[in-house]
Design a protein around this motif. Structure first.
Motif: not given
Length: 509
Positions: A408-411, A417-421, A371-374, A365-368
């Motif tokens: 979560s934000q790839f900031a 992470g190797s790519k944005p979620y 977090g995904n929406f943000a 719920q937090r990540l996808m």
């Protein structure tokens, strides 16, 4: 004769915390304080504040029973303190000593705050974690990428958890492939144990209601454990009832089912009421007895000695500027829907509602969802970071920031992470029943009623093409986008822009 002051913070409620182990019960004085700065540097959820204040008061009571002298200041005292340093300075004046020993806090902000205090203060490394700072740095040295899987294997070897000699139990290190089943029809676990507030907790609830009643979040009913004894009852309850199916459905989401088979132990673990090894050994013992399958136990243990240890290592490895990073230059303000504002998106409504009421949402719920929406909407990562830090009872910067700024934000540009979620609505539809009750259509990719996740997914990829088209894990996404006809691509981008403009204007989306 007064010796030293021994600082114990609200997330250090362990009798074997480093500073207490180094102290002399006969002459040192434990200092604990509820201070306004720590309760308000972000607008913490009232349940989070109540949990920590009550757990602190219970811990102080136990220390006194064990023979410690405890100097404890409540926030509702006649002379409350504004900061931890102010509390220490006042205690130093009362007791006639400037020597302080403390266990290193889990936030750079607090580490610096203590270092700046005009006291003879020594900070000791927090040894409740599996990996020391030196061990993580040694592991990270020379690596082009810091990835969980390789670090996790080292933690397995160090602890001996789920090991058969030098080989992993069951012949595999990771059973994650077995742990991605979509939501089932019903849940046969009762969820976390709930505890009635005692007199100490009731006093805290009254204080929090008065001082922080305007913060986002529902204070009552309050059901958290606030002592190690009740936290251990919660652990046993999960091991006996939730662990069996935790692995299969750990990524699943269901409308009005907030807990599924999750443990809800992270707030107790992160505050020090439980230790990582006692939790993991209880899970391992369930597998050894045949009452829980290996995929569930391995997945659960990986979250604790793998991911939890890994993100702490990342936080201290990356340094104090980590929370200010913004690799994608996102600058949109956090929309009102994160604070309970009206939204037609059922998945977000569900995640935010349970966050408001329970100070909890599970990792998917937090990540996808939130977090995904943000990330797709281009919300400023620091605003997202502060929201997660504020609203969840288990959130402290060392664990929250790498999960948010990185995962979560790839900031952080790819440190974690190797790519944005990022995903379209398809992922949420596959892992939940949320979409069945939504005003938008997850099957509609563009046009009237299209799921905003579908529109924003392609909008994100399009606007960040220069950054990600060369990423080997994202090539298929761009090839799919390029195969769409130009009119469809233009329609998707225009609709996404219109959606974001409506959100920016404060209108419900």
């Amino acid at each position: 004769m007064v010796g030293r002051l021994v600082l114990v913070l609200g997330d250090q409620l362990s009798p074997d915390i480093a500073a207490l182990k180094a102290a002399d019960k006969a002459q040192d004085i434990v200092v604990m304080a509820e201070v306004s700065n720590e309760a308000s540097y972000v607008p913490h959820h009232p349940k989070k504040i109540a949990f920590l204040f009550s757990a602190m008061r219970h811990f102080a009571q136990k220390l006194r029973q064990d023979g410690w002298t405890v100097d404890y200041t409540q926030l509702d005292a006649d002379t409350p303190h504004g900061s931890i340093a102010a509390a220490l300075i006042a205690a130093a004046d009362r007791h006639g000593t400037s020597k302080v020993i403390a266990t290193e806090p889990g936030e750079w902000r607090l580490i610096q705050h203590l270092n700046d205090a005009p006291l003879d203060l020594t900070q000791m490394e927090d040894d409740r974690f599996i990996a020391t700072h030196a061990e993580f740095e040694a592991w990270a040295e020379g690596r082009k990428q810091l990835r969980l899987e390789w670090f996790y294997r080292e933690m397995r070897r160090k602890t001996g958890l789920l090991m058969d000699g030098d080989k992993p139990s069951g012949g595999k290190w990771n059973f994650d492939h077995d742990n991605r089943k979509p939501a089932p029809g019903e849940v046969d676990f009762s969820g976390p144990l709930r505890f009635e507030p005692d007199a100490i907790t009731s006093d805290v609830l009254d204080l929090v209601e008065t001082r922080f009643g305007g913060n986002f979040g529902t204070l009552r009913p309050f059901w958290f454990a606030v002592t190690p004894e009740n936290a251990r009852l919660s652990l046993t309850h999960f091991i006996d009832g939730g662990l069996t199916k935790f692995g299969d459905y750990q990524d699943a989401m269901l409308t009005d089912e907030r807990f599924l088979w999750h443990s809800i132990l992270s707030m107790y673990l992160n505050a020090g009421l439980l230790s990582p090894l006692e939790i993991c050994r209880a899970a391992e013992a369930a597998w050894q007895k045949g009452t829980a399958p290996l995929n569930a136990v391995e997945g659960f243990i990986r979250q604790i000695i793998g991911w939890r240890e890994f993100v702490r290592g990342i936080y201290f490895h990356e340094g104090p500027d980590y929370t200010s990073r913004n690799a994608l230059a996102h600058d949109r303000a956090l929309p009102a829907l994160y604070w309970g504002g009206e939204t037609k998106m059922h998945c977000l409504s569900q995640a935010v509602a349970q966050t408001r009421e329970d100070a909890y949402a599970h990792h998917i719920q937090r990540l996808m969802v939130t977090g995904n929406f943000a990330l797709l909407a281009g919300i400023h990562p620091h605003e997202v970071h502060e929201w997660y830090l504020a609203v969840y009872a288990d959130a402290y910067e060392w664990v929250e920031a790498p999960n948010t700024i990185g995962m979560s934000q790839f900031a952080d540009g790819g440190v974690v992470g190797s790519k944005p979620y990022v995903s379209s609505g398809n992922y949420i539809d596959r892992m939940s029943n949320y979409c069945k009750s939504c005003a938008y259509s997850v099957k509609t990719k563009a046009g009237e009623g299209a799921c905003p996740f579908n529109l924003l997914y392609w909008h994100f990829l399009d606007r960040h093409r220069d950054k990600f088209q060369g990423n080997p894990r994202m090539g298929n996404m761009y090839r799919t986008w390029d195969r769409m006809n130009a009119d469809k691509r233009d329609t998707i981008v225009a609709q996404a822009d219109a959606f974001l403009s409506q959100m920016d204007a404060g209108r419900p989306v």
